[in-house]
Design a protein around this motif. Structure first.
Motif, PDB file in Angstrom:
ATOM      1  N   GLU A 122      31.736 -15.048  52.042  1.00  0.00           N
ATOM      2  CA  GLU A 122      31.662 -15.050  50.577  1.00  0.00           C
ATOM      3  C   GLU A 122      31.089 -13.744  50.036  1.00  0.00           C
ATOM      4  OE1 GLU A 122      30.026 -17.934  46.959  1.00  0.00           O
ATOM      5  OE2 GLU A 122      29.377 -18.277  49.037  1.00  0.00           O
ATOM      6  N   SER A 126      35.675 -11.136  46.577  1.00  0.00           N
ATOM      7  CA  SER A 126      35.486 -11.450  45.164  1.00  0.00           C
ATOM      8  C   SER A 126      35.488 -12.966  45.003  1.00  0.00           C
ATOM      9  CB  SER A 126      36.609 -10.836  44.336  1.00  0.00           C
ATOM     10  OG  SER A 126      37.833 -11.527  44.584  1.00  0.00           O
ATOM     11  N   GLU A 127      35.028 -13.429  43.863  1.00  0.00           N
ATOM     12  CA  GLU A 127      34.983 -14.871  43.625  1.00  0.00           C
ATOM     13  C   GLU A 127      36.376 -15.490  43.722  1.00  0.00           C
ATOM     14  OE1 GLU A 127      33.578 -18.077  40.167  1.00  0.00           O
ATOM     15  OE2 GLU A 127      33.093 -15.943  39.977  1.00  0.00           O
ATOM     16  N   ARG A 128      37.360 -14.786  43.163  1.00  0.00           N
ATOM     17  CA  ARG A 128      38.726 -15.328  43.191  1.00  0.00           C
ATOM     18  C   ARG A 128      39.267 -15.379  44.621  1.00  0.00           C
ATOM     19  NH1 ARG A 128      44.120 -13.141  39.995  1.00  0.00           N
ATOM     20  NH2 ARG A 128      45.411 -14.952  40.471  1.00  0.00           N
ATOM     21  N   GLU A 129      39.010 -14.324  45.392  1.00  0.00           N
ATOM     22  CA  GLU A 129      39.466 -14.304  46.783  1.00  0.00           C
ATOM     23  C   GLU A 129      38.823 -15.431  47.580  1.00  0.00           C
ATOM     24  OE1 GLU A 129      40.247  -9.546  47.630  1.00  0.00           O
ATOM     25  OE2 GLU A 129      38.206 -10.373  47.696  1.00  0.00           O
ATOM     26  N   TYR A 130      37.524 -15.653  47.355  1.00  0.00           N
ATOM     27  CA  TYR A 130      36.820 -16.688  48.114  1.00  0.00           C
ATOM     28  C   TYR A 130      37.328 -18.080  47.745  1.00  0.00           C
ATOM     29  CZ  TYR A 130      33.051 -19.266  50.336  1.00  0.00           C
ATOM     30  OH  TYR A 130      32.334 -20.127  51.131  1.00  0.00           O
ATOM     31  N   LYS A 152      41.873  -5.225  52.225  1.00  0.00           N
ATOM     32  CA  LYS A 152      40.809  -4.591  51.453  1.00  0.00           C
ATOM     33  C   LYS A 152      40.345  -3.294  52.118  1.00  0.00           C
ATOM     34  CE  LYS A 152      37.675  -7.457  49.530  1.00  0.00           C
ATOM     35  NZ  LYS A 152      37.938  -7.524  48.066  1.00  0.00           N
ATOM     36  N   HIS A 168      33.488  -6.590  47.073  1.00  0.00           N
ATOM     37  CA  HIS A 168      33.644  -7.722  46.149  1.00  0.00           C
ATOM     38  C   HIS A 168      34.000  -7.279  44.730  1.00  0.00           C
ATOM     39  CE1 HIS A 168      29.737  -6.709  44.426  1.00  0.00           C
ATOM     40  NE2 HIS A 168      29.254  -6.648  45.656  1.00  0.00           N
ATOM     41  N   SER A 169      34.168  -5.958  44.518  1.00  0.00           N
ATOM     42  CA  SER A 169      34.427  -5.459  43.165  1.00  0.00           C
ATOM     43  C   SER A 169      35.899  -5.496  42.784  1.00  0.00           C
ATOM     44  CB  SER A 169      33.907  -4.021  43.036  1.00  0.00           C
ATOM     45  OG  SER A 169      34.657  -3.128  43.861  1.00  0.00           O
ATOM     46  N   PHE A 170      36.758  -5.883  43.706  1.00  0.00           N
ATOM     47  CA  PHE A 170      38.186  -5.982  43.415  1.00  0.00           C
ATOM     48  C   PHE A 170      38.762  -7.142  44.222  1.00  0.00           C
ATOM     49  CE2 PHE A 170      37.685  -3.258  47.079  1.00  0.00           C
ATOM     50  CZ  PHE A 170      38.702  -3.624  47.946  1.00  0.00           C
ATOM     51  N   SER A 171      39.939  -7.595  43.798  1.00  0.00           N
ATOM     52  CA  SER A 171      40.599  -8.717  44.462  1.00  0.00           C
ATOM     53  C   SER A 171      41.980  -8.306  44.930  1.00  0.00           C
ATOM     54  CB  SER A 171      40.745  -9.919  43.508  1.00  0.00           C
ATOM     55  OG  SER A 171      39.484 -10.387  43.081  1.00  0.00           O
TER      56      SER A 171
END
Length: 236
Positions: A122, A126-130, A152, A168-171
């Motif tokens: 995690e 990114s939140e969306r990827e996770y 990535k 985590h700054s991009f998806s």
């Protein structure tokens, strides 16, 4: 110049003559780094990675290996001195070493699939990827994590800015039709994944929408032949 991804399966053991030959193909700086490595497999990966790059250069540009000089940007990404239109990137992990060569900036990443704690994953996504990762069933999560990870890493390596770009700054989204999208968009970046074997993932990124349909597989013997031929005389 042909756009190509070359991969080589790392031998389990090299004879002393082959190992010493490899040492003589790389820079003094690289030899010094190799001698500090504790594991023989790590030494193989490091030597074969640079040897693959050098073989790609001599076969395309007709340079003598001994005349090849590399420079690095402030983030450590290497480039070929005096040949700004020749771009390359190298990666190695597990049983494979890979190099991507093109006329546009590129990045490549190969990773051996190993079990990981998905709670730790995690922090890298990114939140969306996770959220997308956790929507996979248990058996599909690990392969998808490494698919995301290699994509990535290939993007960061293509940009040549290292870990100054937080992971985590991009998806990166792998869509149902297997197309790949980057959010937020940061310029003309294109992606492609390749199948090596069930234990490894390989992803490539380029500023040009130009990728080989398949990877090129070399043996150690083919690598040696490429570096020993006199390409300046047009021997092919």
């Amino acid at each position: 110049m042909n756009v190509e991804i070359i991969i080589l399966n790392i031998p389990s053991i090299l004879g002393m003559d082959d190992y010493n030959w490899l040492l003589n193909q790389v820079s003094e700086e690289k030899r010094g780094r190799v001698k500090k490595l504790r594991l023989l497999k790590d030494a193989y990966r490091t030597l074969l990675g640079e040897a693959l790059v050098r073989a790609a250069i001599v076969s395309r540009l007709g340079l003598d290996n001994e005349h090849i000089r590399f420079a690095k940007n402030e983030y450590g990404k290497p480039s070929l001195v005096s040949h700004g239109s020749f771009h390359f990137n190298v990666s190695h992990s597990g049983e494979w070493v890979a190099v991507f060569v093109s006329q546009a900036p590129v990045g490549i990443d190969v990773e051996e699939i190993k079990p990981i704690d998905m709670n730790i994953a995690e922090s890298f996504l990114s939140e969306r990827e996770y959220q997308r990762l956790m929507s996979y069933n248990h058996g599909g999560r690990l392969p998808h994590f490494y698919e995301l990870w290699t994509l990535k890493e290939s993007y960061i390596k293509c940009r040549g800015e290292g870990l100054s770009i937080p992971l985590h700054s991009f998806s990166i989204m792998v869509n149902e039709d297997r197309s790949i999208s980057l959010e937020p968009e940061s310029g003309p970046y294109f992606f492609k994944t390749y199948e090596l074997d069930e234990n490894h993932k390989l992803a490539a990124c380029s500023e040009a929408d130009q990728f080989p349909p398949n990877v090129t597989r070399w043996s150690f013997e083919e690598l040696r032949m490429m570096l020993e031929l006199d390409w300046s005389k047009g021997i092919i």
